[in-house]
Design a protein around this motif. Structure first.
Motif, short mmCIF file in Angstrom:
data_model
loop_
_atom_site.label_atom_id
_atom_site.label_comp_id
_atom_site.label_asym_id
_atom_site.label_seq_id
_atom_site.Cartn_x
_atom_site.Cartn_y
_atom_site.Cartn_z
N ALA A 198 0.84 -1.20 0.00
CA ALA A 198 0.00 0.00 0.00
C ALA A 198 0.88 1.26 0.00
CB ALA A 198 -0.92 -0.01 1.22
N GLN A 199 1.97 1.21 0.77
CA GLN A 199 2.88 2.36 0.80
C GLN A 199 3.60 2.54 -0.53
OE1 GLN A 199 5.08 3.93 3.70
NE2 GLN A 199 3.41 3.91 5.16
N SER A 200 3.90 1.42 -1.21
CA SER A 200 4.57 1.52 -2.52
C SER A 200 3.76 2.39 -3.47
CB SER A 200 4.69 0.15 -3.19
OG SER A 200 5.35 -0.74 -2.39
N ILE A 201 2.45 2.21 -3.41
CA ILE A 201 1.59 3.00 -4.30
C ILE A 201 1.78 4.48 -4.02
CG2 ILE A 201 -0.80 3.45 -5.02
CD1 ILE A 201 -1.48 0.59 -4.09
N GLY A 202 1.72 4.82 -2.72
CA GLY A 202 1.90 6.22 -2.34
C GLY A 202 3.25 6.76 -2.79
N ILE A 203 4.29 5.97 -2.59
CA ILE A 203 5.64 6.42 -2.95
C ILE A 203 5.74 6.66 -4.46
CG2 ILE A 203 8.06 5.64 -3.11
CD1 ILE A 203 7.59 4.20 -0.41
N GLU A 204 5.17 5.73 -5.22
CA GLU A 204 5.23 5.84 -6.68
C GLU A 204 4.44 7.06 -7.17
OE1 GLU A 204 7.16 4.01 -8.38
OE2 GLU A 204 6.57 4.64 -10.41
N VAL A 205 3.27 7.27 -6.60
CA VAL A 205 2.47 8.43 -7.02
C VAL A 205 3.23 9.72 -6.71
CG1 VAL A 205 0.36 9.76 -6.59
CG2 VAL A 205 0.23 7.28 -6.77
N LYS A 206 3.81 9.79 -5.52
CA LYS A 206 4.55 10.99 -5.14
C LYS A 206 5.74 11.23 -6.08
CE LYS A 206 3.03 13.74 -2.11
NZ LYS A 206 2.67 15.04 -2.65
N LYS A 207 6.33 10.11 -6.52
CA LYS A 207 7.50 10.23 -7.39
C LYS A 207 7.10 10.75 -8.77
CE LYS A 207 10.12 6.59 -8.80
NZ LYS A 207 10.57 5.22 -8.50
N THR A 208 6.02 10.20 -9.31
CA THR A 208 5.66 10.56 -10.68
C THR A 208 4.74 11.78 -10.76
OG1 THR A 208 3.95 8.89 -10.57
CG2 THR A 208 5.98 8.26 -11.66
N ARG A 209 3.97 12.02 -9.69
CA ARG A 209 3.07 13.18 -9.70
C ARG A 209 3.14 13.88 -8.35
NH1 ARG A 209 -1.86 11.03 -13.04
NH2 ARG A 209 -0.95 9.13 -13.84
N PRO A 210 4.22 14.63 -8.17
CA PRO A 210 4.42 15.24 -6.85
C PRO A 210 3.31 16.20 -6.44
CG PRO A 210 6.16 15.88 -8.43
CD PRO A 210 5.30 14.89 -9.12
N GLU A 211 2.53 16.65 -7.42
CA GLU A 211 1.46 17.60 -7.06
C GLU A 211 0.28 16.91 -6.39
OE1 GLU A 211 1.99 16.40 -10.02
OE2 GLU A 211 0.06 15.90 -10.93
N LYS A 212 0.23 15.59 -6.46
CA LYS A 212 -0.90 14.88 -5.84
C LYS A 212 -0.75 14.84 -4.32
CE LYS A 212 -3.16 12.99 -9.44
NZ LYS A 212 -4.48 13.50 -9.74
N THR A 213 -1.87 14.98 -3.66
CA THR A 213 -1.84 14.87 -2.20
C THR A 213 -2.07 13.42 -1.82
OG1 THR A 213 -2.87 17.03 -2.18
CG2 THR A 213 -2.79 15.86 -0.10
N VAL A 214 -1.06 12.84 -1.21
CA VAL A 214 -1.12 11.43 -0.81
C VAL A 214 -1.11 11.37 0.71
CG1 VAL A 214 0.14 9.24 -0.85
CG2 VAL A 214 0.13 10.69 -2.89
N LEU A 215 -1.90 10.48 1.27
CA LEU A 215 -1.83 10.31 2.72
C LEU A 215 -1.98 8.84 3.10
CD1 LEU A 215 -1.65 11.80 5.50
CD2 LEU A 215 -4.12 11.58 5.59
N TYR A 216 -1.02 8.38 3.91
CA TYR A 216 -1.11 7.04 4.49
C TYR A 216 -1.52 7.21 5.94
CZ TYR A 216 0.42 2.89 6.95
OH TYR A 216 0.45 1.79 7.76
N VAL A 217 -2.53 6.48 6.35
CA VAL A 217 -2.91 6.54 7.76
C VAL A 217 -3.43 5.19 8.20
CG1 VAL A 217 -5.22 7.45 7.31
CG2 VAL A 217 -4.19 7.85 9.52
N ASN A 218 -3.05 4.83 9.40
CA ASN A 218 -3.51 3.60 9.99
C ASN A 218 -4.93 3.82 10.53
OD1 ASN A 218 -3.75 2.10 12.70
ND2 ASN A 218 -2.26 0.97 11.46
N ALA A 219 -5.78 2.78 10.42
CA ALA A 219 -7.17 2.95 10.85
C ALA A 219 -7.27 3.40 12.31
CB ALA A 219 -7.94 1.64 10.65
N ASN A 220 -6.38 2.90 13.15
CA ASN A 220 -6.41 3.31 14.55
C ASN A 220 -6.11 4.80 14.72
OD1 ASN A 220 -7.13 1.23 16.19
ND2 ASN A 220 -5.08 0.28 16.09
N LYS A 221 -5.16 5.26 13.94
CA LYS A 221 -4.80 6.67 14.05
C LYS A 221 -5.96 7.55 13.55
CE LYS A 221 -1.10 9.84 12.98
NZ LYS A 221 0.12 10.03 12.19
N PHE A 222 -6.57 7.11 12.47
CA PHE A 222 -7.73 7.81 11.93
C PHE A 222 -8.79 7.91 13.02
CE2 PHE A 222 -11.87 7.87 9.91
CZ PHE A 222 -11.72 8.72 8.83
N GLN A 223 -8.99 6.81 13.72
CA GLN A 223 -10.01 6.78 14.76
C GLN A 223 -9.66 7.75 15.90
OE1 GLN A 223 -10.49 4.46 17.89
NE2 GLN A 223 -12.55 5.31 17.98
#
Ligand code: ADP
Ligand code: MG
Length: 483
Positions: A198-223
């Motif tokens: 799941a993090q790989s996706i975020g890393i790749e998006v940030k690499k190829t489209r730095p203008e995109k807002t990406v966020l990784y969050v654990n469900a517990n943290k969200f809660q």
């Protein structure tokens, strides 16, 4: 006619705005309406210009990005074809004593940079009103995506066990929000690479489209964030924040089990993002059909895109993973050591890495070369520990075996005395022997809430104190669990 109308109603900005709101409300989802339009305060109307006050710059940018067409159409209906909108932003300057709304003033020297912002929908006329809120340099809020650069696609070893999950993840990373894999739901047992992928996706998006807002969050943290937002009366900000994300990764959604309010909030965020073509990536330890304690409407959305599982790698892939880590760490390990580890650590990639790390630590501490015997000693200890891991599922199974019951009885709604008691015992041990929360335990044992689990623990404690025979049974089960 429009012109006339605008003159007559010049003094009544509230009414003009209310008329607009009526139309807007009918055209967008309720949650978006509440989030983005309810907080707006009409300030004044002068000629063709309606001024509205918005809570933040962020808010203004979002309105411009998402709703400019709708806003311009509705406002033109009210004020005529030359209608313009002017924003004033309430600054979050908590250090300022007076909480007066603060209209941004752009220094004169910046004027040349200001863009004229008329409503640019098929309209060639020269704009007459400058929008004073396009400040050079301020684009989207800079959100830290919370990614770990180690978890890249490059560091992820492909195998039969993860082929579908990996290729779907790559497709999503190339085209976030634009594939049928939305949401992308990755599931599988703990330690098999879901977070990494799941993090790989975020890393790749940030690499190829730095203008995109990406966020990784654990469900517990969200809660936790949501609970805090409720306490601090900032749920609106919480929603706004999450609705700004282009690629949202929520890890371990099974943790939402039993947390109804968090689920509701996430449901709205999910809908908003999905409707606006944003990408969602979810991970879980179970397939959507097997998740318990989650609302049906949320589960049904989880099934909209693609669910892909990750499984334990086969022997060859385990060897490849070990070799990659060895290579990355720049250490030297012989093949017989690698094969011994790969042959014996068979449940979990995390344990596989753990074995290697322990080995390295031992060798360094004892100033010895990594040897086969050392590897064997470490792995044997580790494997033993792994099989002893106590989980809610394992406890439920042990309790059922002890009383000669089926696991389905335990999970059913039945209120038969012996089953109720077995359920209570399973809850009692889950509370004392695992780190699971009361609601997670309840969700896994017959879909009960946390209060029921708490009550069960008390009931069992009482029985242990008052009933000798019962106490012996509980002791026997405990001995089995710990053996
Ligand atoms: P999960 O989220 O499924 O519990 P993680 O993503 O945290 O598992 O993976 C556990 C560890 O195993 C991480 O350090 C991760 O880098 C590693 N890992 C898992 N699968 C692979 C793989 N296919 N290739 C390389 N490393 C992997
Ligand atoms: Mg994980």
């Amino acid at each position: 006619m429009h012109q006339k109308k605008s003159k007559e109603m010049n003094t009544n900005h509230t009414q003009i705005w209310n008329n607009c709101l009526r139309v807007i409300k009918d055209n967008i989802p309720q949650i978006s309406y509440e989030t983005w339009f309810m907080p707006i305060v009409p300030v004044k109307v002068e000629l063709d210009v309606l001024s509205i006050q918005v809570p933040s710059l962020f808010f203004y940018e979002y309105l411009e990005e998402q709703y400019i067409d709708l806003l311009s159409k509705t406002l033109r209906k009210e004020l005529g074809p030359k209608a313009k909108l002017e924003y004033s932003v309430v600054m979050d300057n908590t250090h300022l004593d007076n909480k007066q709304p603060y209209t941004l003033n752009i220094p004169t020297s910046n004027k040349g940079d200001l863009r004229n912002r008329p409503f640019n929908v098929g309209n060639q006329e020269k704009p007459t009103v400058c929008n004073p809120f396009v400040i050079p340099g301020i684009k989207k809020l800079n959100i830290d995506p919370q990614l770990n650069s180690e978890y890249s696609f490059d560091n992820f070893v492909e195998g039969e066990c993860n082929r579908l999950a990996r290729s779907a993840s790559l497709a999503v990373a190339k085209n976030p929000g634009k594939t049928a894999f939305n949401p992308l739901f990755l599931y599988g047992n703990s330690g098999l690479g879901k977070t990494h992928l799941a993090q790989s996706i975020g890393i790749e998006v940030k690499k190829t489209r730095p203008e995109k807002t990406v966020l990784y969050v654990n469900a517990n943290k969200f809660q936790t964030q949501y609970t805090e937002a409720t306490r601090n009366n900032t749920v609106n900000d919480f929603l706004i924040f999450y609705q700004m994300i282009d690629v949202l990764i929520i890890d371990d959604v099974q943790e939402f089990a039993g947390k109804i309010k968090t689920q509701n909030t996430f449901f709205h965020i999910f809908n908003h993002l999905h409707q606006t073509g944003k990408q969602l990536i979810l991970t879980s330890d179970k397939a959507p059909v097997e998740l318990v304690g989650l609302e049906e409407r949320l589960l049904s959305r989880f099934k909209w895109g693609l669910s892909a599982d990750v499984q334990m790698p086969d022997f060859e892939t385990r060897v490849a993973i070990l070799k990659q880590k060895i290579y990355n760490d720049g250490i030297e390990v012989t093949d017989d050591v690698v094969y011994y580890i790969a042959n014996n650590v068979v449940n979990n990639v995390r344990e596989l890495e753990g074995a290697l790390i322990s080995l390295l630590a031992q060798a360094t501490l004892n100033k010895k070369e990594i040897s086969f015997d050392m590897a064997k000693a470490i792995v044997d200890k580790l494997v033993k520990k792994v099989t002893r891991e106590i989980s809610v599922e394992m406890i439920s199974q042990t309790v059922c075996d002890y009383f000669g019951l089926q696991i389905s009885d335990l999970l059913s709604k039945t209120r038969k005395r012996e089953i109720v008691q077995a359920r209570q015992i399973a809850m009692f041990f889950s509370k004392s022997l695992t780190n699971s929360s009361l609601s997670a335990i309840g969700a896994k044992i017959g879909q009960k809430d946390h209060a029921t689990v708490l009550h069960s623990c008390k009931a069992i404690n009482n029985l242990i104190e008052t009933d000798k025979e019962f106490k012996n049974q509980v002791r026997e089960i405990e001995a089995q669990l710990k053996s």
